[in-house]
Design an enzyme around this catalytic site. Structure first.
Site, PDB file in Angstrom:
ATOM      1  N   LYS A  84       0.893  -0.914   0.030  1.00  0.00           N
ATOM      2  CA  LYS A  84       0.144   0.027  -0.052  1.00  0.00           C
ATOM      3  C   LYS A  84       0.705   1.001  -0.007  1.00  0.00           C
ATOM      4  O   LYS A  84       1.857   1.270   0.642  1.00  0.00           O
ATOM      5  CB  LYS A  84      -1.036  -0.155   1.302  1.00  0.00           C
ATOM      6  CG  LYS A  84      -0.470   0.206   2.846  1.00  0.00           C
ATOM      7  CD  LYS A  84      -1.226  -0.186   3.589  1.00  0.00           C
ATOM      8  CE  LYS A  84      -2.629   0.886   3.763  1.00  0.00           C
ATOM      9  NZ  LYS A  84      -3.061   0.741   5.130  1.00  0.00           N
ATOM     10  N   SER A 159      -7.961   1.452   4.902  1.00  0.00           N
ATOM     11  CA  SER A 159      -7.075   2.409   4.052  1.00  0.00           C
ATOM     12  C   SER A 159      -6.412   1.427   3.238  1.00  0.00           C
ATOM     13  O   SER A 159      -5.671   1.954   2.434  1.00  0.00           O
ATOM     14  CB  SER A 159      -6.114   3.132   5.002  1.00  0.00           C
ATOM     15  OG  SER A 159      -5.095   2.472   5.644  1.00  0.00           O
ATOM     16  N   SER A 183      -7.884  -0.812   9.182  1.00  0.00           N
ATOM     17  CA  SER A 183      -7.568  -0.531   7.850  1.00  0.00           C
ATOM     18  C   SER A 183      -7.309  -1.983   6.955  1.00  0.00           C
ATOM     19  O   SER A 183      -7.070  -1.875   5.841  1.00  0.00           O
ATOM     20  CB  SER A 183      -6.456   0.445   7.588  1.00  0.00           C
ATOM     21  OG  SER A 183      -6.801   1.728   8.273  1.00  0.00           O
TER      22      SER A 183
END
Length: 485
Positions: A84, A159, A183
């Site tokens: 990520k 996220s 997340s």
């Protein structure tokens, strides 16, 4: 053999170790698949094909050396994944999902990338995140939003939303995420994946600036418990992981457990919410499966202090206040980031310390209540995956990007997130492990509609137990369909 992207990470690793597939062949396949699908999915912000192919050829050369008596191959030899875009990867820009930062390539790998690349994994690029990882959806102003492979008008969560979308769509076999308030678990639930948040201190690879409450930890996003266990074997140091490792430990079924099911949330007093019927359906399905497996599921009443929302928000947003952003670039931040950054900068150190002190007491009180049961059970999410643009108030479905107008109601955005995922952040505060497992589909048959899951919260050190239970639940269900298969 099935198509390469249909193989789980464990199967792919076995094929690479046996020489049935080369690392270059595997990397080429996944890079081609990213090229075909990412323009509609928005899972990747940056793809690094040249470096991926260099690393894959180096892995193949290591395989040849091994056959000629060379050193053992690493655990994840030749297995592709993606990081990520909050994690530093050497030579690649880390955007943090923000247009307000300079675009400079990272000089070296961060802890997470160093750990997994050191285990032999090959990075294919960086995946979409919200700005500074602050939100439960992966939309920002620098790249198209990450979309849900089960319905492109819906969000993949956040996220770690880009990573979850990539795994669910078969762009990578599995991926690491990081979880500071849900997340990993939120996007896993939205995309029909297994998402494991390890307990505090187990994985030395969580990355977050200004994380005074020690909320953030790294963990796997995967399509199966076995794949998640394989990544845990790579993430957790030898002296800490269970004897024999997580993957081998899956062979033992969990003993009968006493599980407390609860809809109580520390957010309820501030943001009253009513779980959607599909969330309640997932919980009911989870209870049914767990009971059939021989576990006892009982109602659990958990009392949470109603001061929690303010204290958590103070701790969660403290880091964004200290981010180094030039004054002339503040306007490039999203309204939510700009609002919470301003509030963090205006908050005194004494207020932050007061919040951290409260959260320590909250942890003590909550863990004591959870101790009545072996595990706590909740729905993963209170709502079905939300449309792209729903949280921010931009165009429903996010058909137009970038949005011509990004409304500035940060508090409404934040309220929607807390009502969407009301059972995740307190697990980070308490430092406990938790796992989300898909158990229910909103459509008429498995694999249709939207996936919905349950969350199981364990005691400190129960990661292997959670993975065993997830494996048990997988075996009770018919195989779920994945997009692109």
């Amino acid at each position: 053999m099935a198509d390469i992207h249909e193989l789980g990470a464990v199967e792919l690793r076995q094929a690479l170790a046996a020489g049935q597939l080369s690392a270059a062949e595997v990397a080429e396949h996944f890079l081609a698949r990213i090229g075909q699908l990412n323009h509609t999915l928005g899972a990747f912000v940056t793809v690094t094909p040249d470096q991926a192919m260099l690393d894959a050829r180096a892995a193949d050369a290591a395989y040849v050396r091994r056959r000629n008596g060379g050193p053992e191959l690493p655990l994840l030899h030749g297995v592709p994944l993606a990081f990520k875009d909050l994690s530093d990867v050497a030579g690649v820009v880390t955007t943090h999902g923000s247009g307000a930062l300079d675009r400079k390539p990272a000089p070296e790998d961060g802890a997470l990338a160093a750990t997994l690349k050191g285990a032999g994994a090959i990075s294919l690029g960086k995946t979409q995140v919200p700005e500074f990882g602050l939100t439960a959806y992966s939309e920002n102003r620098i790249a198209p939003p990450s979309r849900n492979p089960h319905a492109l008008s819906r969000s993949s969560g956040g996220s770690s939303g880009g990573s979850a979308a990539a795994v669910a769509a078969g762009l990578v076999p599995f991926a690491p995420g990081s979880d500071g308030g849900g997340s990993i678990r939120i996007p896993a639930a939205a995309c029909g994946l297994l998402g494991l948040k390890p307990g505090r201190g187990l994985v030395p690879a969580g990355e977050s600036v200004g994380d005074a409450a020690r909320l953030v930890v790294a963990g796997p996003l995967a399509r199966s418990a076995a794949d998640a266990a394989l990544m845990m074997d790579a993430l957790v140091p030898h002296g800490i992981r269970p004897e024999g490792g997580y993957l081998a430990g899956l062979e033992e079924a969990p003993a009968a457990l006493r599980i407390g099911a609860s809809l109580d949330s520390p957010w309820s007093a501030t943001f009253p919410f009513a779980p959607e019927q599909e969330a309640l359906g997932a919980l009911a399905k989870g209870i049914e499966l767990l009971t059939e497996a021989g576990h006892s599921v009982l109602d659990a009443e958990i009392r949470y202090d109603n001061r929690y929302p303010e204290a958590f928000t103070t701790a969660w947003t403290a880091g964004v206040g200290s981010a180094r952003i030039l004054p002339q670039r503040e306007a490039l931040l999203t309204p939510l980031t700009r609002t919470f950054r301003r509030r963090a900068q205006q908050r005194s150190a004494g207020k932050v310390n007061e919040a951290l002190g409260f959260l320590r007491q909250f942890t003590h009180d909550t863990v004591a209540q959870y101790a009545q049961w072996d595990l706590i059970l909740t729905p993963s999410l209170a709502q079905t995956p939300r449309p792209v643009g729903w949280f921010t108030g931009t165009m429903p479905g996010g058909e137009q990007w970038p949005a011509p107008d990004w409304p500035g109601d940060a508090d409404d955005d934040y309220r929607k997130q807390c009502e969407f995922a009301p059972w995740s952040s307190m697990v980070n505060v308490c430092g406990l492990p938790a796992i989300t497992v898909p158990v229910h589909w909103t459509g008429p048959t498995p694999g249709t509609g939207f996936p919905m899951g349950i969350q199981l919260i364990g005691k400190q050190g129960s990661e292997l137990l959670l993975l065993r239970l997830a494996r048990q639940l997988e075996r009770q269900q018919k195989p779920a369909l994945h997009p692109g298969e």
